[in-house]
Design an enzyme around this catalytic site. Structure first.
Site, PDB file in Angstrom:
ATOM      1  CG  ASP A  28      41.831   1.198 -24.349  1.00  0.00           C
ATOM      2  OD1 ASP A  28      40.766   1.710 -24.735  1.00  0.00           O
ATOM      3  OD2 ASP A  28      42.684   0.724 -25.124  1.00  0.00           O
ATOM      4  CE  LYS A  85      40.246  -1.177 -28.572  1.00  0.00           C
ATOM      5  NZ  LYS A  85      40.032   0.111 -29.220  1.00  0.00           N
ATOM      6  N   GLY A 156      48.928   1.174 -29.142  1.00  0.00           N
ATOM      7  CA  GLY A 156      49.830   0.383 -28.323  1.00  0.00           C
ATOM      8  C   GLY A 156      51.281   0.792 -28.424  1.00  0.00           C
ATOM      9  N   GLY A 217      48.157   6.060 -29.662  1.00  0.00           N
ATOM     10  CA  GLY A 217      49.492   6.532 -29.317  1.00  0.00           C
ATOM     11  C   GLY A 217      49.528   7.686 -28.341  1.00  0.00           C
ATOM     12  N   GLY A 238      44.557   4.602 -24.762  1.00  0.00           N
ATOM     13  CA  GLY A 238      44.572   3.146 -24.663  1.00  0.00           C
ATOM     14  C   GLY A 238      45.529   2.706 -23.586  1.00  0.00           C
ATOM     15  CB  SER A 239      48.815   1.075 -23.862  1.00  0.00           C
ATOM     16  OG  SER A 239      48.260   0.369 -24.951  1.00  0.00           O
TER      17      SER A 239
END
Lengths: 297, 192
Positions: A28, A85, A156, A217, A238-239
């Protein structure tokens, strides 16, 4: 070249694109600078967003497709594929992403769902990836045209437990098909609300007929290698990268971990001195109404 | 028994292994991931995937030198899509990584545009008696080929299949279809 011989947007091309991502990390990113860091670290693709899931979670409100300006600036910065997305069921956001030249759409529960139905993905030229928690959900998405499945996990949070749960669930349900006769496969298909042909195919090939990535995650090299050892074809982060103390080092280390997922000595080496991973959030502490994974069915 | 190694750094490795096992039932097909494995192989495949990723990971796993030495020693190498980019001498307008320089070709990465421009086409391939259904996914093309390079197939945008001595480079993915005629050309190179 005879023009009628050319075909675009076939299932083979969509699933084939996803297969080229295998063994890779999809990261991301929210800016061209982050996209370049991802590409230099060896990411196979980037997911262009206006905010990473941890921030989307914090901001609250309605989460929508990113501003096309952001997506275009990221597309201009890197040579690897760019994904973006769209909200579950929001086929116009998906049409816009296709028009922009995005390589793959993630119909994502991280954004606020727009419809109780998912997008009819067979109508598009570009491929889609969709989240799933179990075999039924995965088969429904594939039937709608998804060329790639990823676990939903709990985006997240930096807590890998839900991605593990969903990967184990899908793998376990497929293993459970072994030795069943056709009547029993039909019964399973009814129970999990899945297309019977897809259930038969999963039973025959002992896996999903499309690429299956881990997501939701993953925050450390060890998390990424864990998902690979559990049978993921690749990993979305992602994060976990740009919410960590040293994104560049974390990005490099997670790519190394995915490529060498079964080499514990090397995993130890790449896990050293990365600075703090993203702070994260225990997925069990999230009230059900705020969980992202229950969006879509 | 012939041993064929598929470079298993990233990309559609299992599809190549399945296709080779079908086309060459009497061969052993292995994944090449670590130093020391290439020596044991009589032929090599560099699969499709992301060339930036594969290039970077090959260097860090320490197999680049062995791959170059094997290709220079005359072992047949099949390079598809990202593989074709990697074996080239030069990449048009690209400074992200240095290709291996095994073939005298200059390659344009992602020459057709984004994924929505990816396509299937019936391709006339030199040496095949009828067209080959070729799958192009964010494919590269050969923009320039040296005098020793034999062109096997071309589209308007450039050359999409070529051979130079023991190297066979393809812009498309023979491992994604059931037609094993291209893999057969590669296997025949073992006899040369």
């Amino acid at each position: 070249m005879e023009l009628e011989n050319l075909r675009f947007g076939t299932e083979l091309l969509k699933r084939g694109f996803a297969k080229m991502q295998k063994g890779g990390v999809i990261m991301d990113v929210t800016t061209p600078e982050q996209a370049i860091i991802a590409e230099e670290a060896g990411a196979v693709a980037v997911m262009a967003l206006h905010a990473v899931p941890a921030d989307i979670r914090k901001m609250g409100g309605v989460a929508r497709m990113a501003d096309p300006t952001v997506i275009e600036s990221i597309m201009g910065a890197v040579s690897i594929p760019v994904m973006a997305k769209a909200r579950i069921g929001h086929f116009v956001e998906a049409q816009i992403l296709e028009a922009l030249g995005v390589d793959m759409v993630d119909e994502s529960e991280v954004l606020t769902p727009a419809d109780e139905f998912h997008i009819e993905k067979t109508k598009f030229t570009i491929p889609f990836v969709c989240g799933a928690r179990n075999l039924g959900e995965a088969c429904r998405r594939i039937k709608e045209g998804a060329a790639m499945i990823r676990t939903k996990g709990e985006a997240g949070t930096g807590d890998v437990s839900q991605a593990v749960l969903h990967m184990r669930m899908i793998q376990g349900q497929i293993r459970g098909l072994k030795g069943l006769d056709d009547l029993q496969l039909m019964e399973v298909a009814r129970d999990i609300e899945a297309d019977v042909e897809l259930v038969r195919e999963c039973a025959r090939i002992e896996r999903l007929p499309v690429v299956n990535f881990a997501a939701g995650g993953v925050a450390t090299p060890a998390d990424a290698a864990l998902m690979m050892q559990l049978g993921a074809d690749g990993v979305f982060v992602g994060s976990g990268i740009f919410k960590s103390e040293n994104p560049q080092a974390m990005a490099n280390a997670i790519v190394q971990a995915v490529h060498n997922y079964d080499d514990a000595a090397l995993l130890a080496e790449v896990s050293k001195g990365l600075g703090a991973a993203m702070k994260g959030l225990d997925a069990a502490s999230i009230p059900e109404s705020e969980a992202l994974q229950t969006r879509g069915w | 028994m012939t041993r064929i190694g598929v470079l298993a750094v990233q990309g559609d490795v299992s599809e190549h292994i399945t296709a080779l096992r079908k086309a060459a039932a009497d061969s052993v097909v292995i994944e090449v991931r670590a130093p020391g494995q290439i020596e044991e192989c009589q032929a090599l495949v560099i699969p499709g995937g992301e060339s930036t990723t594969i290039s970077r990971q090959m260097d860090s796993s320490g197999i680049t030198g062995e791959l170059v030495a094997a290709a220079r020693s005359g072992k047949p190498v099949l390079a598809t899509c990202a593989g074709m980019v990697l074996v080239s001498r030069e990449i048009v307008g690209e400074g992200r990584f240095k290709p291996l320089g095994l073939m005298d070709i200059k390659v344009s990465r992602n020459a057709f545009g984004p994924q929505k421009e990816s396509f299937e086409a019936d391709l006339d391939v030199r040496g095949l008696d009828r067209p080959y259904r070729a799958v192009f996914i964010r494919a590269p093309v050969i923009a320039e080929a040296g005098g020793d390079v034999e062109v096997l197939a071309r589209l308007d945008e450039g050359v999409v299949a070529a051979r130079e001595k023991n190297l066979l480079a393809l812009a498309f993915h023979p491992e994604l279809t059931d037609d094993s005629r291209i893999h057969q050309i590669f296997l025949n190179m073992l006899e040369d």
